[in-house]
Write an enzyme that holds these catalytic residues in place. Sequence first.
Site, mmCIF file in Angstrom:
data_model
loop_
_atom_site.group_PDB
_atom_site.id
_atom_site.type_symbol
_atom_site.label_atom_id
_atom_site.label_comp_id
_atom_site.label_asym_id
_atom_site.label_seq_id
_atom_site.Cartn_x
_atom_site.Cartn_y
_atom_site.Cartn_z
ATOM 1 N N ARG A 162 21.009 -25.950 22.044
ATOM 2 C CA ARG A 162 22.205 -25.140 21.721
ATOM 3 C C ARG A 162 22.031 -23.675 22.124
ATOM 4 O O ARG A 162 22.522 -22.769 21.458
ATOM 5 C CB ARG A 162 22.557 -25.219 20.221
ATOM 6 C CG ARG A 162 22.857 -26.591 19.725
ATOM 7 C CD ARG A 162 24.122 -27.173 20.349
ATOM 8 N NE ARG A 162 24.351 -28.495 19.843
ATOM 9 C CZ ARG A 162 23.799 -29.602 20.356
ATOM 10 N NH1 ARG A 162 23.024 -29.521 21.424
ATOM 11 N NH2 ARG A 162 24.036 -30.781 19.829
ATOM 12 N N SER A 170 29.480 -28.640 13.739
ATOM 13 C CA SER A 170 28.263 -28.254 13.005
ATOM 14 C C SER A 170 28.197 -26.737 12.891
ATOM 15 O O SER A 170 28.214 -26.053 13.915
ATOM 16 C CB SER A 170 27.014 -28.721 13.748
ATOM 17 O OG SER A 170 27.093 -30.102 13.964
ATOM 18 N N GLU A 217 25.043 -22.048 14.377
ATOM 19 C CA GLU A 217 25.303 -22.468 15.751
ATOM 20 C C GLU A 217 26.612 -21.810 16.213
ATOM 21 O O GLU A 217 26.783 -21.452 17.379
ATOM 22 C CB GLU A 217 25.449 -23.998 15.781
ATOM 23 C CG GLU A 217 25.843 -24.541 17.132
ATOM 24 C CD GLU A 217 26.101 -26.052 17.128
ATOM 25 O OE1 GLU A 217 25.285 -26.805 16.564
ATOM 26 O OE2 GLU A 217 27.124 -26.454 17.702
#
Length: 347
Positions: free
Chosen positions: A165, A247, A343
Site C-alpha cells: 500500500r 480498509s 491507509e
Amino acid sequence: MYTIEQNKSLKPYNTFGIDAAAKYYSEIRAVEDFRELIAEKKLSGEKKLILGGGSNILFTKNYDGLVIRNCIPGIEVVSEAEHAVIVKANAGVVWHQLVLWAIERNYGGIENLSLIPGYCGAAPLQNIGAYGVEIKDVFYELEAVNMHTGELEKFSLADCQFGYRESVFKGKLKGQFLITSLSLRFIKLNSPHAFSQYRFRTEYGDIKETLGQMQAYDLSIKAVSDAVIKIRSSKLPDPQKIGNAGSFFKNPVISKAQFDALVAQYPVMPSYLQKDGSVKVPAGWLIEQCGWKGKVVGNTGSHATQALVLVNYGKATGNEVWQLALDIQQSVKEKFGIEISAEVNVI
Ligand SMILES: Cc1cc2nc3c(=O)[nH]c(=O)nc-3n(C[C@H](O)[C@H](O)[C@H](O)COP(=O)(O)OP(=O)(O)OC[C@H]3O[C@@H](n4cnc5c(N)ncnc54)[C@H](O)[C@@H]3O)c2cc1C
C-alpha cells in the site's frame, strides 16, 4: 477545456460522503488542461490536491486551495507481442472499467483486482492490492506531470518504489506529481500456449470455494473476476449506501520477537510470515479484539462485518471519523503495543 468553480462541495466526490468544500475546484480531461490550469495567475499561490474517485481520502476540513479532479479518459493498446500486450489507461478511467475491458478481451492479470473503487490514476499511488495480486505485478510504466514544471515524466517499476500500500508518490514525491496514465502488461489468454502457462490466483480468501459454489469448473479470468465480485459484494459495505473508504488502516508488520511474545499471550492471533522474517498481523483482528467491531459512535463507527472499515452513518464530519480512528489506534497500541497507521489519505 476546464472550468473553475469556487466554494464547491466535495460531498459527491468522496466515498465517505463527507461534506467538505474546496475553495477552488476544477476537472481536467487532458494533460494540456492541467498545464493551463496551473498557469492561471489567480491560482498560482494556491495549494493543490488531485482527486480521482475519492475512495481513499478523508476530508477533516474544507480544502483551502484548488482541488483538481483528474478525469482524463481513454484506454489504448500501445504494443502487442504473441503472448502479451501493453495497455495504457489514462488517469480518469474508472479502475473496474479497465478490469472489465481486459476481461472482455481475455487479457489476464488484474481479474483479482475486480471491483476496487477509484480511478486508474490513483491505483499506483498505494499499489492497490487484493486476493494475492498487487498492481506492481502487472505494472509496465506510468506517466506523470511534474506539478512545478509542467513536464511529463515517465516512471518505471523501480522508480515507483512499490511496497505494501505504498509507492514513491505516497512518500518522497507526495503531492509533487499528477499521474496522467498507467501502462500495464497483460497476458493474452486466447493463445493456448499462454493459457497453459498462466497462473490463476485462486488460493486467496474464499475464491476457490466461491468458484465451486458458482459451479465454475472451467477456470477463466471471467470466472475469477465473478468470484471476487461475489465475495467483495457480500463482505464490504457499498459506499453508495453507507459512506466508507474501504480498509481504514494498513495491516501492521511487526518483528518476529514481538510476535512471539504476543502469540504467547494471544494464541489465536492470526499472522502472515513475510519474506524478511517479519510478521504481518491483520489490523481488523486487532481492532475487533479491542471491542470496536460494530460499535457505533455518534454518526460514525466500525462496520459490523468488517472492523477495519470505518463508516459514516450519514451525517458524520471528517473530524468525527478521524477522532474515531485515533481512538481505535490508541486502544490497539495500549492492548497490543502495536501502532496501526492509516491507509486512507487524511486531508
Ligand atoms: C469499498 C472499498 C473497497 C476498497 N478496497 C480496496 C482494496 O481491496 N485494495 C486496495 O488497495 N484499495 C481498496 N480501496 C481503496 C481505494 O479504492 C483505492 O486506494 C483506490 O486506488 C483509490 O482511488 P481513487 O481514484 O478513489 O483515489 P482518491 O481517493 O481520489 O485519491 C487517493 C489519493 O491519491 C491521490 N491521487 C488521486 N489521483 C491522483 C493522480 N492522478 N495523480 C496523483 N495523485 C493522485 C489523491 O490526492 C489522494 O491522496 C477500497 C475502497 C473502498 C471504498
